[in-house]
Design a protein around this motif. Structure first.
Motif, mmCIF file in Angstrom:
data_model
loop_
_atom_site.group_PDB
_atom_site.id
_atom_site.type_symbol
_atom_site.label_atom_id
_atom_site.label_comp_id
_atom_site.label_asym_id
_atom_site.label_seq_id
_atom_site.Cartn_x
_atom_site.Cartn_y
_atom_site.Cartn_z
ATOM 1 N N VAL A 124 0.798 -1.221 0.000
ATOM 2 C CA VAL A 124 0.000 0.000 0.000
ATOM 3 C C VAL A 124 0.838 1.283 0.000
ATOM 4 O O VAL A 124 0.570 2.187 -0.784
ATOM 5 C CB VAL A 124 -1.001 0.003 1.187
ATOM 6 C CG1 VAL A 124 -1.775 1.296 1.264
ATOM 7 C CG2 VAL A 124 -1.940 -1.191 1.083
ATOM 8 N N PRO A 125 1.860 1.401 0.859
ATOM 9 C CA PRO A 125 2.495 2.711 0.998
ATOM 10 C C PRO A 125 3.345 3.141 -0.197
ATOM 11 O O PRO A 125 3.679 4.312 -0.325
ATOM 12 C CB PRO A 125 3.363 2.576 2.248
ATOM 13 C CG PRO A 125 3.594 1.123 2.413
ATOM 14 C CD PRO A 125 2.411 0.434 1.801
ATOM 15 N N ILE A 126 3.692 2.203 -1.066
ATOM 16 C CA ILE A 126 4.514 2.558 -2.226
ATOM 17 C C ILE A 126 3.800 2.137 -3.502
ATOM 18 O O ILE A 126 3.010 1.210 -3.514
ATOM 19 C CB ILE A 126 5.917 1.909 -2.156
ATOM 20 C CG1 ILE A 126 5.809 0.385 -2.079
ATOM 21 C CG2 ILE A 126 6.707 2.463 -0.987
ATOM 22 C CD1 ILE A 126 7.135 -0.330 -2.115
ATOM 23 N N ASN A 127 4.103 2.829 -4.555
ATOM 24 C CA ASN A 127 3.520 2.498 -5.848
ATOM 25 C C ASN A 127 4.373 1.395 -6.477
ATOM 26 O O ASN A 127 5.250 1.661 -7.276
ATOM 27 C CB ASN A 127 3.468 3.742 -6.733
ATOM 28 C CG ASN A 127 2.732 3.473 -8.019
ATOM 29 O OD1 ASN A 127 1.993 2.505 -8.137
ATOM 30 N ND2 ASN A 127 2.936 4.331 -8.991
ATOM 31 N N PHE A 128 4.101 0.162 -6.074
ATOM 32 C CA PHE A 128 4.885 -0.983 -6.506
ATOM 33 C C PHE A 128 3.947 -1.976 -7.179
ATOM 34 O O PHE A 128 2.805 -2.130 -6.752
ATOM 35 C CB PHE A 128 5.553 -1.636 -5.278
ATOM 36 C CG PHE A 128 6.621 -2.620 -5.614
ATOM 37 C CD1 PHE A 128 7.878 -2.185 -5.987
ATOM 38 C CD2 PHE A 128 6.382 -3.989 -5.553
ATOM 39 C CE1 PHE A 128 8.882 -3.087 -6.293
ATOM 40 C CE2 PHE A 128 7.367 -4.905 -5.864
ATOM 41 C CZ PHE A 128 8.629 -4.446 -6.226
ATOM 42 N N PRO A 129 4.400 -2.659 -8.220
ATOM 43 C CA PRO A 129 3.532 -3.637 -8.875
ATOM 44 C C PRO A 129 3.055 -4.722 -7.907
ATOM 45 O O PRO A 129 3.774 -5.115 -6.993
ATOM 46 C CB PRO A 129 4.418 -4.247 -9.957
ATOM 47 C CG PRO A 129 5.477 -3.233 -10.199
ATOM 48 C CD PRO A 129 5.698 -2.546 -8.880
ATOM 49 N N ILE A 130 1.847 -5.201 -8.137
ATOM 50 C CA ILE A 130 1.294 -6.304 -7.356
ATOM 51 C C ILE A 130 2.067 -7.570 -7.740
ATOM 52 O O ILE A 130 2.395 -7.779 -8.907
ATOM 53 C CB ILE A 130 -0.221 -6.428 -7.621
ATOM 54 C CG1 ILE A 130 -0.915 -5.128 -7.191
ATOM 55 C CG2 ILE A 130 -0.810 -7.629 -6.901
ATOM 56 C CD1 ILE A 130 -2.375 -5.035 -7.580
ATOM 57 N N PHE A 131 2.359 -8.416 -6.750
ATOM 58 C CA PHE A 131 3.214 -9.574 -6.992
ATOM 59 C C PHE A 131 2.662 -10.803 -6.273
ATOM 60 O O PHE A 131 1.586 -10.748 -5.695
ATOM 61 C CB PHE A 131 4.661 -9.280 -6.574
ATOM 62 C CG PHE A 131 4.801 -8.820 -5.139
ATOM 63 C CD1 PHE A 131 5.178 -9.696 -4.145
ATOM 64 C CD2 PHE A 131 4.571 -7.485 -4.798
ATOM 65 C CE1 PHE A 131 5.314 -9.276 -2.831
ATOM 66 C CE2 PHE A 131 4.713 -7.050 -3.487
ATOM 67 C CZ PHE A 131 5.075 -7.953 -2.500
ATOM 68 N N ASN A 132 3.400 -11.923 -6.343
ATOM 69 C CA ASN A 132 2.950 -13.185 -5.749
ATOM 70 C C ASN A 132 4.122 -13.929 -5.117
ATOM 71 O O ASN A 132 5.252 -13.438 -5.126
ATOM 72 C CB ASN A 132 2.228 -14.038 -6.804
ATOM 73 C CG ASN A 132 3.135 -14.386 -7.972
ATOM 74 O OD1 ASN A 132 4.303 -14.702 -7.802
ATOM 75 N ND2 ASN A 132 2.585 -14.326 -9.176
ATOM 76 N N VAL A 133 3.868 -15.112 -4.597
ATOM 77 C CA VAL A 133 4.898 -15.910 -3.931
ATOM 78 C C VAL A 133 6.014 -16.303 -4.906
ATOM 79 O O VAL A 133 7.199 -16.290 -4.544
ATOM 80 C CB VAL A 133 4.275 -17.163 -3.267
ATOM 81 C CG1 VAL A 133 5.340 -18.113 -2.736
ATOM 82 C CG2 VAL A 133 3.323 -16.745 -2.144
ATOM 83 N N ALA A 134 5.671 -16.635 -6.133
ATOM 84 C CA ALA A 134 6.688 -16.998 -7.129
ATOM 85 C C ALA A 134 7.631 -15.817 -7.383
ATOM 86 O O ALA A 134 8.848 -16.008 -7.505
ATOM 87 C CB ALA A 134 6.030 -17.445 -8.430
ATOM 88 N N ASP A 135 7.079 -14.611 -7.460
ATOM 89 C CA ASP A 135 7.912 -13.425 -7.660
ATOM 90 C C ASP A 135 8.861 -13.224 -6.478
ATOM 91 O O ASP A 135 10.037 -12.895 -6.668
ATOM 92 C CB ASP A 135 7.042 -12.177 -7.827
ATOM 93 C CG ASP A 135 6.126 -12.243 -9.044
ATOM 94 O OD1 ASP A 135 6.477 -12.940 -10.019
ATOM 95 O OD2 ASP A 135 5.066 -11.609 -9.012
#
Length: 160
Positions: A124-135
């Motif tokens: 939430v606090p940063i504009n970062f791409p949504i990711f997953n466990v594999a990433d």
């Protein structure tokens, strides 16, 4: 059984658990949250927001699913070949290979069977791409390889 075979089996086993964790978390988020909604998990830090990512990291090569699927399959086969034919040099190399194979397979399975990768961890606090466990696994692998390189370099400097 040689230590080489034990190491190879250990890497592939760890990778299997990483793939399992990745696929189970994606399944759970998909079935409990679904698309088009977001659930706050840790206030002001982490949301679960399920999205379809048809690209690679940071949505690069969006809508290139066929190419990315082929790359995932080839990378996984190459990693398995490396694991089986060349023993890891160190503990950090072993761990890195396990995480890299697990992450590559986790996202590759999504691409192959769904046509996209499911991402759901939203900082939430940063504009970062949504990711997953594999990433996360792939990034842990890069950290392990970096540590391995630094430790190997340190050892080689001690010899002189």
């Amino acid at each position: 059984m040689t230590s080489f075979n034990r190491k190879s089996i250990k890497i592939i086993s760890y990778s299997f658990y990483i793939v399992l964790l990745d696929q189970v978390t994606k399944f759970l988020v998909l079935n409990t949250l679904g698309f088009q909604r977001s659930q706050n998990i840790i206030p002001n830090l982490l949301n679960l927001t399920l999205v379809r990512n048809s690209g690679a990291a940071f949505s690069l090569l969006s809508n290139s699913t066929s190419l990315l699927t082929i790359i995932s399959i080839l990378a996984s086969l190459l990693l398995i070949t490396v694991i089986l034919r060349f023993p890891p040099r160190s503990k950090w190399n072993l761990i890195g290979l396990a995480y890299l194979l697990g992450g590559t397979l986790g996202n590759g399975i999504d691409r192959l069977f769904k046509g996209y990768v499911l991402d759901f961890l939203d900082l939430v606090p940063i504009n970062f791409p949504i990711f997953n466990v594999a990433d996360i696994s792939i990034n842990i692998a890069l950290i392990c390889f970096t540590i391995d390189i630094i430790k190997t370099k340190d050892k080689s400097q001690l010899k002189y």
